[in-house]
Design an enzyme around this catalytic site. Structure first.
Site, PDB file in Angstrom:
ATOM      1  N   SER A  81     -35.889 -18.930  25.514  1.00 24.55           N
ATOM      2  CA  SER A  81     -36.481 -18.140  24.430  1.00 24.55           C
ATOM      3  C   SER A  81     -35.779 -16.797  24.273  1.00 24.55           C
ATOM      4  CB  SER A  81     -37.972 -17.885  24.679  1.00 24.55           C
ATOM      5  OG  SER A  81     -38.477 -17.041  23.676  1.00 24.55           O
ATOM      6  N   GLY A  95     -46.061 -16.451  20.864  1.00 23.43           N
ATOM      7  CA  GLY A  95     -44.909 -16.098  21.702  1.00 23.43           C
ATOM      8  C   GLY A  95     -44.652 -14.606  21.680  1.00 23.43           C
ATOM      9  N   GLU A 104     -37.005 -22.013  14.242  1.00 23.65           N
ATOM     10  CA  GLU A 104     -38.339 -22.133  13.647  1.00 23.65           C
ATOM     11  C   GLU A 104     -38.299 -22.799  12.270  1.00 23.65           C
ATOM     12  OE1 GLU A 104     -39.992 -18.131  13.641  1.00 23.65           O
ATOM     13  OE2 GLU A 104     -38.990 -17.625  11.777  1.00 23.65           O
ATOM     14  N   LYS A 112     -44.310 -12.378  10.228  1.00 23.05           N
ATOM     15  CA  LYS A 112     -44.932 -12.295  11.554  1.00 23.05           C
ATOM     16  C   LYS A 112     -44.050 -11.512  12.511  1.00 23.05           C
ATOM     17  CE  LYS A 112     -43.751 -15.463  14.465  1.00 23.05           C
ATOM     18  NZ  LYS A 112     -43.547 -16.717  15.231  1.00 23.05           N
ATOM     19  N   ARG A 137     -46.317 -24.956  11.889  1.00 22.75           N
ATOM     20  CA  ARG A 137     -45.164 -25.484  11.144  1.00 22.75           C
ATOM     21  C   ARG A 137     -45.196 -27.011  11.043  1.00 22.75           C
ATOM     22  NH1 ARG A 137     -42.805 -20.647  10.148  1.00 22.75           N
ATOM     23  NH2 ARG A 137     -42.727 -19.210  11.905  1.00 22.75           N
TER      24      ARG A 137
HETATM   25  O1  LIG Z   1     -38.825 -12.967  18.230  1.00 20.09           O
HETATM   26  C1  LIG Z   1     -39.428 -13.608  17.366  1.00 20.09           C
HETATM   27  O2  LIG Z   1     -40.163 -13.066  16.525  1.00 20.09           O
HETATM   28  C2  LIG Z   1     -39.261 -15.079  17.356  1.00 20.09           C
HETATM   29  C3  LIG Z   1     -38.208 -15.656  18.031  1.00 20.09           C
HETATM   30  C4  LIG Z   1     -38.000 -17.117  18.083  1.00 20.09           C
HETATM   31  O3  LIG Z   1     -38.439 -17.557  19.355  1.00 20.09           O
HETATM   32  P1  LIG Z   1     -37.554 -18.477  20.353  1.00 20.09           P
HETATM   33  O4  LIG Z   1     -36.279 -17.775  20.629  1.00 20.09           O
HETATM   34  O5  LIG Z   1     -38.454 -18.641  21.533  1.00 20.09           O
HETATM   35  O6  LIG Z   1     -37.334 -19.765  19.603  1.00 20.09           O
HETATM   36  C5  LIG Z   1     -38.767 -17.851  16.981  1.00 20.09           C
HETATM   37  O7  LIG Z   1     -38.707 -19.228  17.165  1.00 20.09           O
HETATM   38  C6  LIG Z   1     -40.196 -17.366  16.910  1.00 20.09           C
HETATM   39  O8  LIG Z   1     -40.885 -18.027  15.892  1.00 20.09           O
HETATM   40  C7  LIG Z   1     -40.242 -15.874  16.587  1.00 20.09           C
HETATM   41  C1  LIG Z   2     -42.009 -20.534  17.602  1.00 20.52           C
HETATM   42  C2  LIG Z   2     -42.854 -19.862  16.807  1.00 20.52           C
HETATM   43  O1  LIG Z   2     -43.759 -18.924  17.207  1.00 20.52           O
HETATM   44  P1  LIG Z   2     -43.934 -18.020  18.509  1.00 20.52           P
HETATM   45  O2  LIG Z   2     -43.786 -16.606  18.018  1.00 20.52           O
HETATM   46  O3  LIG Z   2     -45.285 -18.306  19.018  1.00 20.52           O
HETATM   47  O4  LIG Z   2     -42.831 -18.377  19.478  1.00 20.52           O
HETATM   48  C3  LIG Z   2     -42.898 -20.116  15.348  1.00 20.52           C
HETATM   49  O5  LIG Z   2     -43.577 -19.348  14.637  1.00 20.52           O
HETATM   50  O6  LIG Z   2     -42.257 -21.076  14.868  1.00 20.52           O
END
Ligand SMILES: O=C(O)C1=C[C@@H](OP(=O)(O)O)[C@@H](O)[C@H](O)C1
Ligand SMILES: C=C(OP(=O)(O)O)C(=O)O
Length: 450
Positions: free
Chosen positions: A187, A113, A335, A30, A407
Site C-alpha cells: 500500500s 485505508g 482504485e 476522498k 467500487r
Molecule cells: O492515499 C490514498 O488516498 C489512496 C491510495 C491508494 O491506496 P493503495 O496504495 O493501498 O492502493 C488507493 O487505492 C486508495 O483508494 C486511496
Molecule cells: C482502496 C480504496 O480505499 P481505501 O482508502 O480504504 O484504501 C478505494 O477507495 O478504492
C-alpha cells in the site's frame, strides 16, 4: 480469502433504454479531503476546507480528529464562502481549529485505508493512549509498514504482535522521527501516512521504500503536493531526489483555505455510462491539473472507445457506441480497476488488467470478487498473478454481490445499464465514498433509464 456473499437488500440497477446524456456534479475527493483534514489538524493555525466530501470515510476521519481534540465546525451557508470562491452563494465548508492532541481516545477506522494508515503517525504526537479499531476487514488490511516504521522512529505501539488492527498507540506528545526503511509494496498509504505527520516529528522523516514495486504513485504525489501547499519542505524522487526516498523537514504548517476537487475516481461510473451506452456525460469542475489518479480515465476510456474534451463546462466525455478491450498496467491507478473491469466485460475484445495484485487486500479481495460476480452474470473472467483477464461474453441478469466494497457496487451498476435484470446487493455500501450514488445514478438516467 473466501468470499462470502451476504444477503442484504437488492437494488435493481437501472437499465438504460438509450444513450445516456447528462451533466453530473461529482462530490469531493476522498483522498484530498482526508489528507486536508490531517494537515489542517497538524497546522499552527486554523484553516478552511470547502466542498469537503461527506462520506463514511471522511466523517470517520473528522470524528477521529475531534476525539483527539481538534475543532471541526461545519457550516452550510453563504457566509462560509470566501468572497469570489467557488462556494460564494452557498455550499458547505469545514473550519478546522487545531489544538493540543490528547488521549485517551478510541478511533474507529471503519474500513478506511486513509484513516487506519494516516492517523497512527498523528496519534504518536498526542498525549495519552489512542486505541485504533475498525470493521472486521480492517484487521486483515496491511498496516505493518506503518506500525514497524513508527516503532523504528521512536513510538510505542501495542498490537499484540499482529502487525494489524486493533492496536494502541501510546502517545507521548512528540516523536523523534529520522530515517526509516519500509516495504510499501502492499500500500502506497504507508508512505503517505509517514510523510503527512512528519513536519511535526522532531527530526522530520526520511522514508526509504525498499520493497518491490510501489503502487498508486499519483496518491504519493498528492501527499507531497498537499504538504508543500501548507508550507512543508519535501524532497522526493520526482524532483531530482534519490529513487524511492522521500524527506520531510520539520517545521510548522500553515492553515490554508482549500477547495476540494471532485473525486475523479468516483466520476468513473458516470463516464463509463457514456462509454457503454454511446452517450455523453459532462463532469463540471474537472481540474485542469491534478494529482488524482482518476485523471487517467481520460486516456484509458479513450483507448476503450470514447473521446473527451476539457471545456469551460467541465470534462465532456462521449461514447462512440463501440467499447474496446484494453491491455493496461493499472498499478498506479488501482482504485480504477473495478470500473474498468466492468466496462471491459462489455467490450468487443479481450482485456488484460495488470499490476494490481495489491487489490487482493483492498476493501475486499477485488480480483476474486470481480471474477466471481462478473462470471455469475455469464462472463469469462480469470484471475492472473497480478490482475484480471476478461473475455467479453453475452451477460444476463442476476444478483451482483458487493462484499462491502463501494467500487464493486458502482461496477455492478455499470453492467446493469446494458444488461437487463442486474440487482446490486447492498448498494448502500457506496456511502464509503459516495453516499449520493443511487440518486446521482438515477438522476443521470432521467429520460433514459427504466
Ligand atoms: O492515499 C490514498 O488516498 C489512496 C491510495 C491508494 O491506496 P493503495 O496504495 O493501498 O492502493 C488507493 O487505492 C486508495 O483508494 C486511496
Ligand atoms: C482502496 C480504496 O480505499 P481505501 O482508502 O480504504 O484504501 C478505494 O477507495 O478504492
Amino acid at each position: 480469502m473466501t468470499l462470502n456473499p451476504v444477503s442484504t437488500p437488492l437494488w435493481p440497477a437501472p437499465y438504460a433504454t438509450g444513450a445516456v446524456e447528462a451533466t453530473v456534479q461529482v462530490p469531493g475527493s476522498k483522498s484530498v479531503t482526508n489528507r486536508a483534514l490531517v494537515l489542517a489538524a497538524l497546522a499552527a493555525e486554523p484553516g478552511w476546507l470547502r466542498r469537503p466530501l461527506r462520506s463514511r470515510d471522511t466523517v470517520l476521519m473528522a470524528e477521529a480528529l475531534r476525539t483527539l481534540g481538534v475543532g471541526i465546525e461545519e457550516t452550510v451557508s453563504s457566509d462560509s464562502a470566501a468572497p469570489g470562491s467557488a462556494l460564494a452563494g452557498g455550499g458547505e465548508a469545514w473550519r478546522i481549529i487545531p489544538s493540543g492532541l490528547r488521549g485517551p481516545a478510541t478511533v474507529d477506522v471503519g474500513n478506511a485505508g486513509t484513516v487506519m494508515r494516516f492517523l497512527p503517525p498523528l496519534a504518536t504526537l498526542a498525549e495519552g493512549d489512542i486505541r485504533f479499531d475498525g470493521d472486521p476487514r480492517s484487521y486483515e488490511r496491511p498496516l505493518h509498514g506503518v506500525i514497524d516504521a513508527l516503532r523504528a522512529l521512536g513510538a510505542r505501539i501495542d498490537d499484540d504482535d499482529r502487525g494489524s488492527l486493533p492496536m494502541t498507540v501510546h502517545g507521548t506528545g512528540s516523536l523523534d522521527g529520522g530515517t526509516v526503511e519500509i516495504d510499501a509494496s502492499s500500500s502506497s498509504q504507508f508512505v503517505s501516512a509517514l510523510l503527512l505527520s512528519a513536519p511535526r516529528f522532531n527530526q522530520g522523516v526520511e522514508v526509504r521504500h525498499i520493497g518491490p514495486r510501489l503502487p498508486s504513485m499519483p496518491h504519493i504525489r498528492m501527499t507531497v503536493d498537499m504538504l508543500r501547499r501548507v508550507g512543508a519542505q519535501v524532497d522526493e524522487p520526482e524532483s531530482g531526489g534519490e529513487p524511492n526516498v522521500w524527506r520531510v523537514t520539520p517545521g510548522a504548517l500553515l492553515g490554508r483555505d482549500l477547495t476540494v476537487e471532485p473525486d475523479l475516481s468516483n466520476a468513473q461510473p458516470f463516464l463509463a455510462a457514456a462509454l457503454v451506452t454511446g452517450g455523453r456525460v459532462i463532469v463540471p469542475d474537472w481540474p485542469a491539473h491534478t494529482t488524482q489518479p482518476g485523471d487517467r480515465l481520460r486516456e484509458i476510456f479513450t483507448t476503450m472507445g470514447g473521446s473527451c474534451e476539457l471545456t469551460e463546462a467541465g470534462l465532456v466525455f462521449t461514447g462512440s457506441g463501440r467499447v474496446h478491450g484494453i491491455d493496461v498496467d493499472l498499478g498506479e491507478v488501482g482504485e480504477l480497476t473495478p470500473g474498468i473491469a466492468a466496462v471491459a466485460a462489455l467490450a468487443d475484445g479481450e482485456s488484460v488488467l495488470r499490476g494490481v495484485a495489491h487489490l487482493r487486500l483492498h476493501e475486499t479481495d477485488r480480483l476474486a470478487a470481480l471474477t466471481k460476480e462478473i462470471n455469475e452474470l455469464g462472463g469469462d473472467v480469470t484471475e492472473t498473478a497480478d490482475g484480471l483477464r476478461i473475455r467479453p461474453r453475452p451477460l444476463h441478469g442476476g444478483v451482483f454481490h458487493t462484499y462491502d466494497d463501494h467500487r464493486m457496487a458502482t461496477a455492478g451498476a455499470i453492467l446493469g445499464l446494458v444488461v437487463k435484470g442486474v440487482e446490486i446487493e447492498n448498494v448502500a455500501t457506496t456511502a464509503k465514498t459516495l453516499p449520493d450514488f443511487p440518486d446521482l445514478w438515477t438522476g443521470m438516467l432521467d429520460g433514459t433509464g427504466q
